[in-house]
Design a protein around this motif. Structure first.
Motif, PDB file in Angstrom:
ATOM      1  N   ASP A   1       0.839  -1.202   0.000  1.00 16.62           N
ATOM      2  CA  ASP A   1       0.000   0.000   0.000  1.00 16.62           C
ATOM      3  C   ASP A   1       0.878   1.257   0.000  1.00 16.62           C
ATOM      4  O   ASP A   1       1.662   1.461   0.930  1.00 16.62           O
ATOM      5  CB  ASP A   1      -0.908  -0.009   1.224  1.00 16.62           C
ATOM      6  CG  ASP A   1      -1.973   1.074   1.198  1.00 16.62           C
ATOM      7  OD1 ASP A   1      -1.910   1.979   0.340  1.00 16.62           O
ATOM      8  OD2 ASP A   1      -2.875   1.022   2.052  1.00 16.62           O
ATOM      9  N   VAL A   2       0.739   2.069  -1.037  1.00 14.61           N
ATOM     10  CA  VAL A   2       1.473   3.338  -1.113  1.00 14.61           C
ATOM     11  C   VAL A   2       0.504   4.523  -1.180  1.00 14.61           C
ATOM     12  O   VAL A   2       0.865   5.596  -1.669  1.00 14.61           O
ATOM     13  CB  VAL A   2       2.467   3.361  -2.301  1.00 14.61           C
ATOM     14  CG1 VAL A   2       3.644   2.444  -2.032  1.00 14.61           C
ATOM     15  CG2 VAL A   2       1.780   3.020  -3.618  1.00 14.61           C
ATOM     16  N   THR A   3      -0.706   4.333  -0.674  1.00 19.63           N
ATOM     17  CA  THR A   3      -1.669   5.428  -0.617  1.00 19.63           C
ATOM     18  C   THR A   3      -1.084   6.540   0.244  1.00 19.63           C
ATOM     19  O   THR A   3      -0.607   6.293   1.349  1.00 19.63           O
ATOM     20  CB  THR A   3      -3.003   4.949  -0.019  1.00 19.63           C
ATOM     21  OG1 THR A   3      -3.461   3.823  -0.766  1.00 19.63           O
ATOM     22  CG2 THR A   3      -4.054   6.046  -0.040  1.00 19.63           C
ATOM     23  N   GLY A   4      -1.092   7.759  -0.271  1.00 14.94           N
ATOM     24  CA  GLY A   4      -0.542   8.895   0.462  1.00 14.94           C
ATOM     25  C   GLY A   4       0.919   9.176   0.151  1.00 14.94           C
ATOM     26  O   GLY A   4       1.477  10.156   0.630  1.00 14.94           O
ATOM     27  N   VAL A   5       1.547   8.315  -0.634  1.00 15.87           N
ATOM     28  CA  VAL A   5       2.954   8.495  -1.000  1.00 15.87           C
ATOM     29  C   VAL A   5       3.030   9.347  -2.267  1.00 15.87           C
ATOM     30  O   VAL A   5       2.353   9.046  -3.254  1.00 15.87           O
ATOM     31  CB  VAL A   5       3.640   7.124  -1.230  1.00 15.87           C
ATOM     32  CG1 VAL A   5       5.066   7.305  -1.727  1.00 15.87           C
ATOM     33  CG2 VAL A   5       3.604   6.292   0.047  1.00 15.87           C
ATOM     34  N   PRO A   6       3.847  10.407  -2.264  1.00 17.84           N
ATOM     35  CA  PRO A   6       3.987  11.224  -3.473  1.00 17.84           C
ATOM     36  C   PRO A   6       4.490  10.378  -4.641  1.00 17.84           C
ATOM     37  O   PRO A   6       5.281   9.442  -4.448  1.00 17.84           O
ATOM     38  CB  PRO A   6       5.023  12.288  -3.078  1.00 17.84           C
ATOM     39  CG  PRO A   6       4.991  12.320  -1.584  1.00 17.84           C
ATOM     40  CD  PRO A   6       4.643  10.921  -1.148  1.00 17.84           C
ATOM     41  N   PRO A   7       4.045  10.692  -5.871  1.00 21.75           N
ATOM     42  CA  PRO A   7       4.399   9.868  -7.035  1.00 21.75           C
ATOM     43  C   PRO A   7       5.901   9.661  -7.227  1.00 21.75           C
ATOM     44  O   PRO A   7       6.327   8.588  -7.626  1.00 21.75           O
ATOM     45  CB  PRO A   7       3.803  10.644  -8.214  1.00 21.75           C
ATOM     46  CG  PRO A   7       2.768  11.525  -7.635  1.00 21.75           C
ATOM     47  CD  PRO A   7       3.173  11.814  -6.228  1.00 21.75           C
ATOM     48  N   ASP A   8       6.716  10.664  -6.903  1.00 22.66           N
ATOM     49  CA  ASP A   8       8.155  10.519  -7.116  1.00 22.66           C
ATOM     50  C   ASP A   8       8.833   9.622  -6.081  1.00 22.66           C
ATOM     51  O   ASP A   8      10.026   9.342  -6.181  1.00 22.66           O
ATOM     52  CB  ASP A   8       8.843  11.892  -7.159  1.00 22.66           C
ATOM     53  CG  ASP A   8       8.722  12.673  -5.862  1.00 22.66           C
ATOM     54  OD1 ASP A   8       7.899  12.308  -4.989  1.00 22.66           O
ATOM     55  OD2 ASP A   8       9.459  13.669  -5.711  1.00 22.66           O
ATOM     56  N   GLN A   9       8.049   9.136  -5.088  1.00 23.53           N
ATOM     57  CA  GLN A   9       8.606   8.249  -4.068  1.00 23.53           C
ATOM     58  C   GLN A   9       8.005   6.844  -4.096  1.00 23.53           C
ATOM     59  O   GLN A   9       8.377   5.984  -3.300  1.00 23.53           O
ATOM     60  CB  GLN A   9       8.401   8.860  -2.681  1.00 23.53           C
ATOM     61  CG  GLN A   9       9.128  10.177  -2.486  1.00 23.53           C
ATOM     62  CD  GLN A   9       8.784  10.814  -1.158  1.00 23.53           C
ATOM     63  OE1 GLN A   9       8.456  10.138  -0.193  1.00 23.53           O
ATOM     64  NE2 GLN A   9       8.846  12.137  -1.110  1.00 23.53           N
ATOM     65  N   VAL A  10       7.053   6.599  -5.013  1.00 26.62           N
ATOM     66  CA  VAL A  10       6.353   5.319  -5.063  1.00 26.62           C
ATOM     67  C   VAL A  10       7.317   4.165  -5.322  1.00 26.62           C
ATOM     68  O   VAL A  10       7.259   3.129  -4.657  1.00 26.62           O
ATOM     69  CB  VAL A  10       5.212   5.350  -6.102  1.00 26.62           C
ATOM     70  CG1 VAL A  10       4.711   3.957  -6.419  1.00 26.62           C
ATOM     71  CG2 VAL A  10       4.070   6.208  -5.585  1.00 26.62           C
ATOM     72  N   PHE A  11       8.231   4.313  -6.273  1.00 23.48           N
ATOM     73  CA  PHE A  11       9.170   3.224  -6.552  1.00 23.48           C
ATOM     74  C   PHE A  11      10.081   2.976  -5.366  1.00 23.48           C
ATOM     75  O   PHE A  11      10.325   1.827  -4.990  1.00 23.48           O
ATOM     76  CB  PHE A  11       9.979   3.512  -7.824  1.00 23.48           C
ATOM     77  CG  PHE A  11       9.297   3.003  -9.062  1.00 23.48           C
ATOM     78  CD1 PHE A  11       9.656   1.794  -9.621  1.00 23.48           C
ATOM     79  CD2 PHE A  11       8.274   3.734  -9.651  1.00 23.48           C
ATOM     80  CE1 PHE A  11       9.004   1.305 -10.738  1.00 23.48           C
ATOM     81  CE2 PHE A  11       7.619   3.263 -10.769  1.00 23.48           C
ATOM     82  CZ  PHE A  11       7.989   2.050 -11.326  1.00 23.48           C
ATOM     83  N   ALA A  12      10.589   4.022  -4.744  1.00 17.93           N
ATOM     84  CA  ALA A  12      11.494   3.859  -3.601  1.00 17.93           C
ATOM     85  C   ALA A  12      10.806   3.129  -2.449  1.00 17.93           C
ATOM     86  O   ALA A  12      11.418   2.306  -1.771  1.00 17.93           O
ATOM     87  CB  ALA A  12      12.008   5.219  -3.141  1.00 17.93           C
ATOM     88  N   GLN A  13       9.514   3.424  -2.235  1.00 20.59           N
ATOM     89  CA  GLN A  13       8.800   2.773  -1.131  1.00 20.59           C
ATOM     90  C   GLN A  13       8.168   1.451  -1.530  1.00 20.59           C
ATOM     91  O   GLN A  13       7.843   0.645  -0.668  1.00 20.59           O
ATOM     92  CB  GLN A  13       7.754   3.727  -0.563  1.00 20.59           C
ATOM     93  CG  GLN A  13       8.389   4.899   0.154  1.00 20.59           C
ATOM     94  CD  GLN A  13       7.415   5.647   1.024  1.00 20.59           C
ATOM     95  OE1 GLN A  13       6.448   5.077   1.530  1.00 20.59           O
ATOM     96  NE2 GLN A  13       7.670   6.924   1.224  1.00 20.59           N
ATOM     97  N   GLY A  14       7.984   1.224  -2.834  1.00 24.57           N
ATOM     98  CA  GLY A  14       7.316   0.004  -3.287  1.00 24.57           C
ATOM     99  C   GLY A  14       8.250  -1.140  -3.627  1.00 24.57           C
ATOM    100  O   GLY A  14       7.844  -2.302  -3.604  1.00 24.57           O
ATOM    101  N   GLU A  15       9.518  -0.835  -3.950  1.00 25.29           N
ATOM    102  CA  GLU A  15      10.455  -1.906  -4.311  1.00 25.29           C
ATOM    103  C   GLU A  15      10.827  -2.721  -3.071  1.00 25.29           C
ATOM    104  O   GLU A  15      11.084  -2.177  -2.003  1.00 25.29           O
ATOM    105  CB  GLU A  15      11.712  -1.322  -4.948  1.00 25.29           C
ATOM    106  CG  GLU A  15      11.464  -0.772  -6.337  1.00 25.29           C
ATOM    107  CD  GLU A  15      12.700  -0.175  -6.970  1.00 25.29           C
ATOM    108  OE1 GLU A  15      13.598   0.301  -6.240  1.00 25.29           O
ATOM    109  OE2 GLU A  15      12.762  -0.186  -8.218  1.00 25.29           O
TER     110      GLU A  15
END
Length: 197
Positions: free
Chosen positions: A49-63
């Motif tokens: 779940d990356v709801t609330g995560v800015p788009p430019d940080q989605v990969f960093a938090q999702g990998e």
């Protein structure tokens, strides 16, 4: 790329006034590690779940953030649900280029393009995003999973629970001398009321 009514910065959270029935969530699909009950660490595939995560940080938090089981999705009958899925790839398996989907198993009347089945829709390729839309019309307990390479992806951990609460949930009803505010279905009289989650 996330689509969510009222969201101006792409984090799947509405920033202004929006229909109260609109619900948005953003998930990533990829790989990661899970710690079992006995402490064993196992390689897995999954959603995060990356709801609330800015788009430019989605990969960093999702990998490498795959979760077992996948994040629970809780909705209410009558919701308009926007679910964005971003494929962050398989960091530990660079030989895999698998697309991913979200298929609500048993969810009634999903439009074919949003159903996640390879035969009637398409997968989200690595580095891409797609937003699914569901008009939530029936309460119940469902599951969701990736339907690309379904046998492998499900066995590796790409599945989670979907709970759709009935429209009656939150109302006060008395049945057989007991008062309830939580219900399994729209029974009208409180007969499916419960007080333990």
């Amino acid at each position: 790329f996330v689509q969510c009514p009222g969201d101006t910065n792409g984090d799947a959270v509405p920033d202004g006034p929006v229909d109260p029935n609109v619900v948005c969530k953003s998930l990533t699909a990829g790989d990661g590690f899970a710690t079992m009950a006995d402490g064993t660490v196992m390689y897995t595939f999954g959603f995060h779940d990356v709801t609330g995560v800015p788009p430019d940080q989605v990969f960093a938090q999702g990998e490498l953030a795959a979760e077992i089981s996948a994040p629970t999705i809780e909705l209410k009958e009558g919701n308009k649900f926007f679910l964005s899925l971003t494929n962050v790839g398989m960091v530990m398996r660079p030989d895999l280029f698998d697309p991913h989907t979200v298929h609500f198993h048993g969810f009634p009347q999903a439009a074919p393009v949003f159903d996640g089945m390879p035969e009637g829709s398409f997968g989200v390729n690595m580095g891409s995003s797609m937003t699914y839309f569901y008009n939530v019309m029936e309460p119940g307990t469902f599951m969701y999973h990736c339907h690309q390479e379904a046998t492998e992806h499900m066995q590796m951990g790409m599945l989670g629970n979907v709970y759709v609460l009935p429209a009656q949930d939150g109302q006060v009803k008395t049945y057989n001398g007991k008062t309830y505010t939580r219900f399994a279905y729209n029974d009208g009289d409180g007969s499916t009321g419960y007080n333990k989650a």
